[in-house]
Each structure stands twice: as structure tokens, then as C-alpha cells.
Design a protein around this motif. Structure first.
Motif, PDB file in Angstrom:
ATOM      1  N   LEU A  45      11.418  34.159  68.510  1.00  0.00           N
ATOM      2  CA  LEU A  45      11.466  33.770  69.916  1.00  0.00           C
ATOM      3  C   LEU A  45      11.825  34.955  70.803  1.00  0.00           C
ATOM      4  O   LEU A  45      11.591  34.925  72.007  1.00  0.00           O
ATOM      5  CB  LEU A  45      12.500  32.651  70.128  1.00  0.00           C
ATOM      6  CG  LEU A  45      12.127  31.326  69.478  1.00  0.00           C
ATOM      7  CD1 LEU A  45      13.226  30.315  69.707  1.00  0.00           C
ATOM      8  CD2 LEU A  45      10.822  30.812  70.031  1.00  0.00           C
ATOM      9  N   PRO A  99      10.606  30.657  75.967  1.00  0.00           N
ATOM     10  CA  PRO A  99      10.455  29.936  74.698  1.00  0.00           C
ATOM     11  C   PRO A  99       9.922  28.520  74.847  1.00  0.00           C
ATOM     12  O   PRO A  99       9.590  27.879  73.855  1.00  0.00           O
ATOM     13  CB  PRO A  99      11.879  29.919  74.116  1.00  0.00           C
ATOM     14  CG  PRO A  99      12.782  30.268  75.216  1.00  0.00           C
ATOM     15  CD  PRO A  99      12.005  30.963  76.274  1.00  0.00           C
ATOM     16  N   VAL A 107       6.196  27.377  73.476  1.00  0.00           N
ATOM     17  CA  VAL A 107       5.830  27.329  72.062  1.00  0.00           C
ATOM     18  C   VAL A 107       5.163  25.984  71.756  1.00  0.00           C
ATOM     19  O   VAL A 107       5.598  24.953  72.251  1.00  0.00           O
ATOM     20  CB  VAL A 107       7.097  27.515  71.191  1.00  0.00           C
ATOM     21  CG1 VAL A 107       6.748  27.371  69.729  1.00  0.00           C
ATOM     22  CG2 VAL A 107       7.721  28.859  71.466  1.00  0.00           C
TER      23      VAL A 107
END
Lengths: 417, 521
Positions: free
Chosen positions: B398, B404, B407
Motif C-alpha cells: 500500500l 489506498p 484498491v
């Protein structure tokens, strides 16, 4: 205000669109081919407006009371006669004016006298049919007008209107003499056979649509079984030595291919029967005591190419569906060479057959969903009846002319019911 | 006289079995009757014998031919398997015409191919699968499945780039062979980047080469440290090296991190094909400690904790994405390390549970284009890989991202566990032959406790019944009772004939060299 009204209209359109999609959901992403049989591209015809059917009002002892006595009749493979009546009663092709009707329907459930095991006994059926015909002949003038040539009956039993489950006895009896001029809608079909009359409409046996739909697996599951079959090879109870049952064809399949890894054949009926059919490329549909079986319907629904082992069989809606292009026909004498025959089919032909089977109208034509949907087996029957119109002049008899012999047939049939 | 009576009665008994009981007594009176009875009996026996020989019910066939009704049609007898297939003789249907029936009956008397009645069961001369046809059938199946794949499955498949950090140790062959087999089964193209601590060695190279895949073997000069923490740090460094290789070589595909002791399912490789840029999957964490007692204790402790605290974070050994009800990523499930607090392994060969990091690298996959310098459509929420500063501490992938939350959760939003994380290593003092080839012969020989066969024919038993000196060497072989062929121990014949293997598994490990050594002795 304007925006909300547009939203409402949009929602309404969506709803109608969704409801018109047939309840039998299939993946539409598979490329399919149009199906057109010898009568042309008729699978998707709409019979409404092309014919009118008058349904006789028979006393309930001919239909409702019988069903009340044994409700198992709704689920077994002969249930087409019951659903046909129910569908016709609420269909737009029904007319209440018999003068303008093209076809007349007699709702009598002849295949609902079941043994404790669930098999129908045909012994009283001829008498029941006869008594129903006597009733309509005496109460309405339309039977005597044509001696039944514009009437149709649904006789889904093993050998149709021969009303017996044993082939020799059925041949011996022949079609009920009173039905000689009527159109018969039956599951049995074999060329040059006594029990298949010229002009009959062959329908598939009833298979419960919900049950089959609940066992669908994702279509991308790879088909890894080459040939699949589950069923009896020897009917030990009725034919212990073999050779009678299925004319020896099923026994030949077993003896020749029991150790062949390509053939997944056995008598054990697993709970994953429907799922396994969807993982198979070919499904055997050999004859049993009668040439037809619900396996054909199951194979078509699950996209498995049916391998039909029954000489001279007439398949459902044979004029609307080109079965030669869809299934593989193997003569009974060629059964020992079944593996050679199946492996020598070119892959392009196999892929084409699978595309034809994937056609949703093909699958719909094999089913009897409740309520009826466009393109299903009921509508195909009506299409078939519509294709037989207009009636020839010879159908209408001169007054006083009699062609049927009301005293023909075995003496036991003449007893009142 | 007595003898003759006995003889007579013996004769009686013998003859009674063949003739009817009355035949001998009433030989004169009922001669006619007995003759008929005898005749029928003899005929019956003859028919039985013939049918035994020929294999079907001859007698019934004869009666059938004699007394068949007209409605039955002719058929041919059931086939014998070794006879060639006969052609069925077909006759027309001869039904009893009903004189009262109508003209439609005339149609039915047209000759039909199909005959009602008993048919023979056709069996071809060699009713077994033909290998040529089996191959053709498999070809058909493959073609059908290929068509299915193109319609329903993957449109185009991307290459799989596997990154594996490894180093030479006892369990390396075990772990790496597992990865080799998994990668060999992947139905897509594979590039395998193996980064080795302590330099690129021949041993690792041999194992990798056996896979037959395209491999890139990179060596790092540092040796693998002895503690788990340092080891994971070095592994991170090694993985980043591999990613640099991807960037330099401009490999195009999906990068996944195949740690050498992990186990991957095949569905994992199918699922990661769906990734667009950066995906995550659920990893099953198998925090195994070598000490069973420890495990039991920790389980009990966990149960106690569960009883005490009503709410507890999920004790499932899974590390992966957490989604809300609309299948959007909201966070990560992390393996709960609290039960192992203070009891986890520190050194690599500790007998204690090995705990994973917060977020293991193996649970992430990324599109290799994220690492390239120039790639079209590269999203902005990715940091530039070239300017990554390792000294800042890269703990999980990450760190390669700015955001993040972009994702993609794979495997139906983490509900499917597609691979398992495991760390098992050998004791520090374990030795293993390099390349697992025993050459030259080992110095260690272990005396064989039992061999399943006697090297030398057994000598007659001495004082003790259950001991038998086998060879003249210094080994004493104890053979269980069943194997004494020579001694006439009273036991049923069957058992001696079925005397094959040891009932109990032997705990010998006879090196070939040592047995030879004994023989020479």
C-alpha cells in the motif's frame, strides 16, 4: 413536476419491459441461431387471432373430480392434459361462441387414474373417453357435424389413444375408433405405427419448469463429460432376460460401453442429475417401453446434445423444429458403434448444435410453464392447430352421413363409465 | 447276507438319485409310468446340460418354437459376445386385423422397420474403448470447452508475473517445489522472478529450471538474517528488487507475490486476471507453532477470552479486504495476534507460532504497468515507483499508492480465501545434502531393526522361537511370527499363502550402502 412525471414514465417502461422477459432466465450472451423447421420459421408465431377454440363444458367428473381425487396428476409427465385445459380457459384464443370456433376441445383427463406408485392405469380410459364423446354428441350438434374432425383431444399416455402401456396390446387395440377423425395431441410418435395417426400433433412430455430452473449452474462451467446417461438398462421387474425392454437397445449400450471412460452411464440417480447434464456434451435419450421420454426435454433445457436412439421416432413439433440439425439420431442397430459415431462428428457441427440448443425459443417450446408464456409448448400446439386450418370441405359431413362405428372395439370398452 | 443287504441299500440310494423313488419297487407294475417319468427326467437333464454348454435356456427356446402364438414375431436369439454381430431379421408387423375397423387401419399394415417383441442385445466383438476414439473425444471436449471459454470466460488473458524471495535452507526444496507445481499448472503465460538472498546459487537454479517456465534469477548479496522480523524486512527489499526488474524489462502482466512457503489455489490465478490496476485478496493465515501444547493452550486461552469479552474482533485466521454491503472496500481484516502475544517466534527456528505482518505482500496483486516509467492511462493515485524511497520503510504494497481506497477487492470482495500463508522452517542445526543428492555415501549408518525380507535363508530356530539370526553380521533381525516359512507352526494354510508384507510399518531406513556393507561382512 415535469421531472417526476418523466421519472414515473421511465419507471413504468422499465416495469413493463422486465415483466415481458420470460421467467425462464437464460444467459443471453451465448450466440444462437434461428430455428426453422420444415414449416418455416414458426417457433415464435403468435396463434392469437389465427384460430378460435371452443372448450366444452363437461361435468366435473371428467376433469375436476378426477384431479381432486389424486393431485399427483399435476406433477407427473402426463400433466399436459391438465395444463392444456387450464391454459385454454384463460387464453385469448378461447371463444364462448361455438359457431365461430375453428377447433373444439374436449377436456377429459384420461391419464389421471394412478396406482399407488404413481403410474397411470389406462384400463378405464377408453370408456371414459367414449362416455365423454357420447355426452358431447348428444348435447351439442358439432360432433355429429364433422364426426369429430374439427375436435382435438390431449392423450399424453404411453401409446397415445391406444390406451395401453404394453406395446403389443396397444397395437392390438389400435386407436380408439371414435377418435379416428379427431386430431390427437400426444407425446407418442413413431412413424408407421398404429398409434400415431396422420395429422397428430406430437408434444413433449411435461417436465416441471421450476424444478429444472432451480438446478441451473453457471454457463461457463466447462463441459467435461462426453456422454451422460442415467436410467435403467434392464427392466428386471418386467423383463428379466432382457431383449424386450427398449428392444434391447439400452442393454446394448450398457454391454458395449460400461467400461468406456467417455461414457458416464449408470442406473444410480444422483441428486446432481440436472447439474451433471449441464456438464455433459451428449446426453443419451434411448427408448424405453415407449420411444419418448422426458430426457429429451431435460437435454434441450440444459444444452446437452440429445442422442436419440429410437427407430422411426417422431419428435415433438417435428414440423416446427428441425430435430435432425439439433440432435444426433442413431439407429438401434448401430448402438455398438455409438462411440465411433459420436467421435466422428466434426467439432463445427457439434458447436452449431449447441448454438441451436442455446436458442431460448427452443427451450421455451419444450416447456409448459404456469402461467403460459409466449412461445411455450401450449402456443406451439395452437400454432400447429392453426397451421391445419382451414379445414377441408370433406371434413363437414352431409346430414345423415355416418363414418364412425360406435360399436367397434373390444366389448369391455362399450360399457358405460 | 448282511453285505448283500447293505450293498442293495447302497444301490438303492444311488439309483434313487437318478430315478423316481417308486421306480425300483414298482418295477413291474408301473413300468409304463416309470418309463415316462424316466424319459422326462432324462430329457430334462439333457436340456440342462445342453443349456449349460450353450449358455442360454435351450429348453425354453424349443418350447417357444413349438408353441409360439401367431401374434408374436420372429426374432433372433440373444447374441453371444464372441460371435460376430448378426443382422436382425425383420418381419412386418403381423397384427390381428380387426375386420370392423376403418380404412385407416390399412395404413398401419405398411411394413415398418420396427418390430415388436424380443430383440437380441447387440454386442460388438471387442466391447472396449478404442484409444483412437478416446483421443478424438478428448479433442472434441477441448474444442467445446475452448468455445465455452471464449463465450463466457476470459476474453484475453494477461501474463502472470510471480515474485518469490527465497534462500537456501533445509525446507527450501519443499517450499519451492510447491510453488513450481502451482505455477506449472497456471493456464496462462508465467514469468517467474526468483530473488535469492546470499547470491544466486546453483541449487535454487536447479529447482527453478525444472519448472520449464521462463525464470529470472536474481541474487542479493546479503545473507538471510536469523530473526523473523529482519527476515521480513529483507524480503521486502528483495521484492522491491524484483519490481525494479519488472520496470526495467517492461514486463506486461499481473504481478503477484508468491512467497515460497505459501500455497496457492488455481482459482487464485483465474481471479487475479480480473484486476485492473491494484487488487487485494483474502489470505488464510496458518500461524502454526511446532509445539502442540502451545497451540492447545492458546486455543484454551482464546476460548477464555471469548467468554470474557462479548465483542471481539473476528478470530478467523484470514487477512484480507473488508467490504460493506455494497461490496465497496472499507478496510482490511487483519490477523489477530493478541492470543500469541509474547509467545510468538522470534528466531527462525523457534518452536512457537510464526506471526504474519500486518498486511502480507502475498495478498496483493498489481498491474505491472503501474511500475513502468511511461504507461498510458496510469492512474494518478499511484506513486511513481522509480522515485520510491526505501529508507522510509515500505511495509506493505500500500506504500506504493497515494490513495489506498482505490484498491480493488477480489474474490467476491474477500469472501473467498484463495491462498494460504504459512511459515515453516527447520531447526537451526538441521543438515541436508546439497541439492538433495546423496553423494558420496553418508558416514552415518543406522542399524536396521527389521527388514521385510531375509537377506540370507533363515536357519532353523534356536532356543527363542521369535528371534532369528539373519545374517552373520552384527545385526539382529526380529521377524514377527507370520514370516517363519520353515517352522511348521500350526496356522491355517490361507494365512501362510497370503504372507506378503509386514503388518506393521517398518521403521528401518536402510541406506543402500549400509546393507551392502553388511552383506560384504
Amino acid at each position: 413536476m415535469k421531472l417526476s412525471s418523466w421519472v414515473l414514465i421511465f419507471l413504468l417502461c422499465n416495469l413493463t419491459f422486465l415483466s415481458s422477459i420470460s421467467a425462464f432466465r437464460l444467459s443471453r450472451s451465448q450466440p444462437t441461431e434461428r430455428i426453422s423447421g420444415s414449416a418455416g420459421d414458426v417457433l415464435e408465431d403468435n396463434p392469437v387471432g389465427r384460430l378460435k377454440v371452443f372448450v366444452y363444458e363437461l361435468p366435473s367428473k371428467y376433469n375436476k373430480k378426477i384431479l381432486q381425487k389424486d393431485p399427483r396428476c399435476l406433477n407427473h409427465m402426463f400433466a399436459a392434459e391438465i395444463y392444456m385445459q387450464r391454459f385454454l380457459l384463460s387464453s385469448p384464443v378461447r371463444t364462448l361462441n361455438p359457431e365461430e370456433a375453428d377447433w373444439f376441445y374436449v377436456p377429459v383427463y384420461t391419464t389421471c387414474d394412478l396406482t399407488p406408485n404413481g403410474l397411470p392405469l389406462p384400463f378405464k380410459s377408453p370408456r371414459m373417453m367414449r362416455s365423454a364423446i357420447q355426452l358431447i354428441a348428444s348435447n351439442w350438434p358439432y360432433w355429429n357435424r364433422t364426426e369429430g374432425a374439427d375436435h382435438f383431444f390431449v392423450v399424453p399416455h404411453d401409446f397415445g389413444a391406444c390406451f395401453h402401456y404394453q406395446e403389443e396390446k396397444a397395437i392390438g387395440r389400435g386407436i380408439l375408433p371414435l377418435l379416428q377423425r379427431a386430431t390427437l395431441v400426444q407425446t407418442f410418435g413413431q412413424r408407421n405405427h398404429v398409434c400415431l395417426k396422420e395429422g397428430s400433433i406430437t408434444v413433449p412430455p411435461y417436465a416441471p419448469p421450476q424444478k429444472m430452473q432451480s438446478h441451473l449452474i453457471p454457463e461457463k462451467t466447462p463441459r467435461s463429460i462426453f456422454v451422460y446417461f442415467r436410467g435403467l438398462f434392464y427392466d428386471v421387474g418386467n423383463d428379466p432376460e432382457g431383449g424386450y425392454y427398449a428392444r434391447g437397445a439400452r442393454a446394448a449400450v450398457w454391454e458395449n460401453f460400461k467400461d468406456n471412460p467417455l461414457f458416464d452411464i449408470s442406473t444410480e440417480h444422483p441428486t446432481t442429475y440436472y447439474e451433471d447434464m449441464q456438464r455433459a456434451i451428449f446426453c443419451l435419450c434411448p427408448l424405453g417401453w415407449a420411444p419418448w421420454s422426458p430426457r429429451l426435454v431435460e437435454a434441450v433445457i440444459f444444452g446437452c446434445i440429445p442422442v436419440i436412439i429410437a427407430d422411426d421416432i417422431v419428435l415433438p413439433f417435428a414440423d416446427a423444429i428441425p430435430w435432425e440439425d439439433i440432435g444426433v439420431f442413431v439407429d438401434e442397430k448401430d448402438v455398438p458403434y455409438l462411440d465411433t459415431i459420436l467421435t466422428s462428428i466434426p467439432p463445427e457441427v457439434i458447436l452449431r448444435k449447441q448454438r441451436l440448443l442455446a436458442n431460448p425459443s427452443m427451450k421455451q417450446a419444450m416447456l409448459f410453464p404456469q402461467p403460459a408464456q409466449p412461445g411455450d409448448a401450449f402456443h406451439q400446439v395452437l400454432n400447429g392447430l392453426a397451421r391445419k386450418l382451414p379445414h377441408e370441405r370433406s371434413v363437414y359431413l352431409r346430414p345423415g352421413e355416418k363414418l364412425l362405428n360406435w360399436t367397434a372395439g373390444p366389448v369391455a370398452d362399450l360399457k358405460p363409465w | 447276507m448282511k453285505l448283500s443287504a447293505l450293498h442293495q441299500s447302497y444301490l438303492n440310494r444311488r439309483s434313487n438319485s437318478f430315478r423316481s423313488p417308486t421306480s425300483l419297487d414298482s418295477s413291474v407294475d408301473g413300468s409304463g409310468k416309470s418309463l415316462i417319468a424316466v424319459f422326462w427326467l432324462i430329457l430334462h437333464c439333457l436340456c440342462c446340460l445342453i443349456s449349460l454348454v450353450l449358455g442360454f435356456r435351450f429348453s425354453r427356446l424349443v418350447f417357444f418354437f413349438l408353441f409360439s402364438t401367431s401374434s408374436m414375431n420372429l426374432y433372433s436369439a440373444p447374441f453371444r459376445p464372441d460371435l460376430p454381430v448378426k443382422h436382425l431379421d425383420v418381419h412386418t408387423i403381423g397384427r390381428n386385423l380387426d375386420p370392423g375397423a376403418n380404412g385407416t387401419v390399412a395404413m398401419a399394415t405398411k411394413s415398418s422397420r420396427v418390430v415388436v417383441g424380443r430383440h437380441g442385445i447387440r454386442i460388438r466383438p471387442w466391447p472396449h474403448p478404442n484409444p483412437v476414439e478416446v483421443m478424438k473425444a478428448h479433442g472434441i471436449i477441448e474444442r467445446v470447452q475452448k468455445e465455452q471459454k471464449t463465450i463466457f470466460g476470459m476474453k484475453s488473458s494477461k501474463m502472470v508475473i510471480a515474485v518469490t524471495p527465497t534462500y537456501v535452507r533445509t525446507f527450501q526444496a519443499l517450499h519451492l517445489t510447491g510453488v513450481v507445481h502451482s505455477l506449472m499448472l497456471v493456464p496462462y503465460d508465467v514469468v517467474w522472478i526468483v530473488v535469492e538472498a546470499g547470491g544466486a546459487t546453483n541449487e535454487t537454479g536447479l529447482i527453478i529450471a525444472k519448472s520449464g517456465l521462463r525464470t529470472i534469477h536474481v541474487g542479493i548479496d546479503q545473507r538471510m538474517p536469523n530473526t523473523w522480523e529482519d527476515r521480513s524486512k529483507l524480503e521486502v527489499f528483495m521484492r522491491l528488487q524484483a519490481l525494479r526488474v519488472v520496470r526495467e524489462e517492461k514486463l506486461d502482466g499481473i504481478v503477484m507475490f508468491a512467497d515460497d512457503s505459501n500455497m496457492h489455489s488455481m482459482e487464485f490465478f483465474d481471479e487475479i486476471q480480473n484486476v485492473k490496476w491494484f487488487g487485494t485478496v483474502s489470505v488464510g493465515i496458518l500461524a502454526h507453532s511446532g509445539n502442540a501444547e502451545e497451540m492447545v493452550m492458546s486455543m484454551d486461552k482464546r476460548k477464555e477470552m471469548e467468554k470474557e469479552e462479548e465483542e471481539e474482533s473476528s478470530s478467523l485466521p484470514v487477512q484480507g479486504p473488508a467490504c460493506n454491503s455494497t461490496d465497496q472496500l472499507i478496510g482490511w481484516h487483519i490477523f489477530n495476534t493478541l492470543p500469541y502475544a509474547g509467545k510468538s517466534a522470534v528466531y527462525i527456528d523457534d518452536v512457537a507460532a510464526v506471526l504474519p505482518q500486518k498486511l502480507e505482500w502475498s495478498g496483493f496483486v498489481l498491474n505491472s504497468r503501474l511500475l513502468w516509467e511511461e504507461a498510458e492511462n496510469k492512474p494518478e493515485w499511484v506513486k511513481d515507483f522509480g522515485s520510491l524511497n526505501e529508507n522510509e520503510g515500505v511495509e506493505s504494497p500500500l506504500s506504493l499508492l497515494k490513495d489506498p481506497s482505490m484498491v480493488e477487492p477480489l474474490g467476491s470482495c474477500g469472501r473467498q480465501v484463495l491462498l494460504w500463508w504459512l511459515r515453516v522452517e527447520a531447526r537451526a542445526d538441521s543438515k541436508f545434502p546439497p541439492g538433495w543428492i546423496i553423494d558420496p555415501p553418508l558416514e552415518i549408518t543406522v542399524a536396521a531393526k527389521r527388514t521385510p525380507w531375509p537377506d540370507v535363508p533363515p536357519e532353523p530356530p534356536t532356543k527363542k522361537k521369535d528371534q532369528m539370526p539373519l545374517s552373520q553380521g552384527n545385526t539382529v533381525v526380529v521377524i514377527p511370527k507370520q514370516q517363519q516359512h520353515s517352522t511348521k507352526i500350526r496356522k491355517p494354510k490361507r494365512r501362510s499363502k497370503k504372507n506378503k508384507h509386514e503388518p506393521r510399518p517398518t521403521d528401518t531406513q536402510v541406506y543402500s550402502s549400509s546393507s551392502k556393507h553388511q552383506e560384504r561382512n
